[in-house]
Structures are given as C-alpha cells and as structure tokens.
Enzyme design. Sequence first.
Site, PDB file in Angstrom:
ATOM      1  CD  GLU A 337      -2.800  -1.213   2.442  1.00 38.25           C
ATOM      2  OE1 GLU A 337      -4.011  -1.351   2.290  1.00 38.25           O
ATOM      3  OE2 GLU A 337      -2.252  -1.148   3.575  1.00 38.25           O
TER       4      GLU A 337
HETATM    5  C1  ACM Z   1      -1.892  -5.370   4.239  1.00 36.87           C
HETATM    6  O1  ACM Z   1      -2.908  -5.872   4.731  1.00 36.87           O
HETATM    7  N1  ACM Z   1      -1.854  -4.085   3.955  1.00 36.87           N
HETATM    8  C2  ACM Z   1      -0.698  -6.179   3.976  1.00 36.87           C
END
Ligand code: ACM
Length: 522
Positions: A337
């Site tokens: 992310e």
């Molecule tokens: C995640 O759940 N952002 C690895």
Amino acid sequence: MGTKHLRFILILNGLLLVLTFATANPSFAADLTKAALIPKPVSVKSGAGNFEFNGGLDIRVNEVNPGMISLAKYLDDFLTPATGSNNVILEPGVQKSEKYIQLETDDAISQLGKEGYELTISPGTIRLSAHTPEGVFRGLQTIRQLLPASFEGKKPIKGPWKIPCGTILDYPEYTYRGAMLDVARHFFGPDDVKRFIDLIAAYKMNVLHLHLADDQGWRIEIKSWPSLTKIGGTTQVGGGKGGFYTQEVYKEIVQYAADRFITIIPEIDMPGHTNAALASVPELNPDNQPTKLYTGTKVGFSTLQTNKEFTYKFLNDVIRELSELTPGPYIHVGGDESHVTKNEDYIPFIERVQEIVLANGKQMIGWDETTLSALKPSTVAQYWSKAENASRGVAKGVKIIMSPAAKAYLDMKYNPKTKLGLHWAGYVEVDTGYKWDPATLVPGITKENILGIECPLWSETVTNIKQIESLVFPRLPGYAEIGWTEATNRKWEEYRVRLGCHAERFKAMDVNYYPSAKVPWK
Ligand code: ACM
C-alpha cells in the site's frame, strides 16, 4: 415412595452422573483414532487398553543434554499443576517406576523431517520419538491434547487420567505455519506477546510475524536512532500512549519463542506505512521537517524518500540492528500500500532494500506488491491482496506465503454482528477461514511454490489481549491445520466436530473465543 421408584431414581442419577462425566470430558476418546486432535495427524492407529496414571510420572530422556532436559521440564511444568505431584526427570538407564513418558531424538527417523514425530502409547509407557528436539516439542502438543482439557487450567484435578493406547505418526505439510500480530496500530506488551506465542504453539505453529512499525507507532528500540521510540513509540490508534520493546525485552520475547520452536519474523513496513519514522527522524522528509504523529486508521499516505541517500543509511542501521536481534533467517520489509510512492521509485527502492537485507545476512520477505521488483531466489513474497502479484512472484522464482485477506485475515469480522474487526475483505466465518487449500487457491500456484501459510491480525480495532483472543479463536486452529495437514485429509464437516471439542480447552486456558454457530460446541 416404593423401593422400586427409589431404585429407578438412583439408576437415573447414576446415568446422569455418567452422562455428566462423559460430557464434561468431550476430549477424552476411548479410542485413539477418535481423539479430537488439531491439527489432524497424518496417521493414527488404535491399540488395546489405556495409559492410566494418578499423580506424578517418570519422564525419561534418551540423552542428557540441555535441549532434552528443557523439553522434559516443559512437560513437567504442564503436568504438575493438574496432578499436584512433581514428575521425576530421569536420565537414560535409570528406572524408578514402571510408568513413564520417554522423550527421545533418534537419528534413524530422519524421514519424519525436522518437525515430525512418532508417538507410541502402551499401558505402561508413552514413547515420543522424533528426529529433532523440535519434533519432540510438536509431539508434546499432541500429548497435551490427549490429556483431559482440565490439565490446561493449571489447577489440581482429581485422577486417575487415561490416554487410549495406539500410535501416531505425524509431520507437517508446510514448513512455514505462522500468525502475525500487529503491535504498531495498538501496542501489546511482552506478556501479551508471550501469551500469544503459547496459544499458537499449542496448535503446532512455528512462526510469529511481528508488525513492528507503521504510521501510528514504532515499537522496537533502534540504538542508533533513539528518536524512533522516544517520539514514534508514544502514540497508537485512537491516541493512547503506545509503547515499545527495548532490545533487552525484545530478546526475551525472541528467546521465549525459540524455547517453543517458534521463529520471530520482525517487520518494518516501508516505503509506505512510515509516518511514525517520518515524525521521529526529520532527515527522512524532503524538507527535513518532521511530520506530525498520526493516530487515525487511513492507509497509503506516507512514504520514505526513495531518492535520498540518507534513507538508505538510516535503513541500513535499522536492518543491521534488527538482524542482530533475529536468529531466524528472515527480515520482513513490508512494501504494501505505498500509494504515494510512484512505481518508478518503488521498484528500485525495494531492490535496494533487498540488497541491504542480504548484506546483513538475512532473506527478505515482502507483501505481494514487492513482486513488481527484481527479486532474488531467496526472497519470499506474502500474498494478501492481488493474485496477479503472487503469480508474478512465482514467475520470478520466489516462494509464496499464503495469507489471502478474504480467507486468512484474523481481523476480518466473522459476520455483520461482530463488534471488533474490519470487513473490507468480507466476513470470515469459521468455515470460510477453514475451507480453502493454499495449493489450489490461485491457478498456477502449487504446493512447490508455497513456503506455507500465515494468518495476520491487524490491530486497528483491538486494544487488549482478550479482544485479540476473540478474533483469533476459534479461527487460528483452522489455519494451523491448513498448514500442517494435507488437503485430502481435511474436511470441514469432520473438522467442525473436532473443533467443538476444543471449547473445553479454550475455557480451561481462559481463551475468550467466539462461539460460532457453525461449530457444534461440546
Ligand atoms: C496489508 O494488509 N496491507 C498487507
């Protein structure tokens, strides 16, 4: 009342007593093949009679070395509070009583692998043999589950106690079977982490992945950058005071895990999920100005400066100190992310971090996005979100840890009524969490490509160990079984009955489990 009636009532009472006794011990099986073992062993055969005891036992080891003695002590510590009698730990050749448990490592049974074991239960003896002490430890968890659940309560109980005779031959399907605890969104102290370790050890898991840094907090002391914990360790989601592990405390956690043959994998998430570091070390920012501490739950807004040389000097210090604290082979660098890091910056950043990890003598693990970068064969990608990322990793020759969010995230709510947890990946009832096979979930990713499985618990919504337990149990035993037991040997309809027998164990262990309606609790 006539005597006939009285006799009838007495018989009825007797029946009730028998029934009560039977239901109070749902985990006792008169036949070894019926024992509610989780994870389910490779092979169980029943024999004649029971190993029955009432009080202390002799625990014998075949070799006197610190490893075997510590395994014998672990068993002694487990038995003593319940039986009220100390057990005698005996060296080879010494025999005090006819009734004993023998723990042995045997070079000749290398075909069982590092974690496999063989358990032979006869009326006078329980013999637990393995190729390594680790295998003996896994086998001890089976002995635990063969004893009455009340042994888990650490209080004196009335004997005698029985284990049905027979043999168990057992070894795991996958070498990596883990759980993750996010100690960054909310901080959990060493006692909570140790309890978590004990709970996963009881189901033969062998990895604890600790998510040690995120936007909301930095949780591990780095001696070359003390501001990380001095500033970044003081917050958590919702604005609590946070906390961190000194290196001394962290070493104790690592040792506690190692004593249970569990490897700790430390994660420092980067280049995104880094606000706590950006707030603590001004030079990590483009203008050398620290960011503000953050206690919300949004993701994807922070990034390290991938084009600044300082960033890599800083990361080398962090990864070097972390590697020194880590006897296990892996350092997890996150990589998920990073929404405000351009791909053209992200890709070479991960490759450079991979070099730093390797230069510090470790292998890199990254979330599935890291497969955008060129990866070394020793690197491992953790699939959580996009199957195409995991497939790209396989095409690049790396092994995969399977943690699909829609199946394996422990922070997903069970159903819309669940108070804690999130549901962005869907609801994960106990059956949804159990009914999948890592080796067939993603087309083209087969057992050979898979290192193992991991169930992560993200902590946006949980603030204490009892809340943690309510999301972790009863799903965790299912993930432990997916990692240990071959897919052809697993069926939900049969598993749910075995899981139902573990209610008694959860209660005795004071585990705050969710009593799912999918499970026939005993
Ligand atoms: C995640 O759940 N952002 C690895």
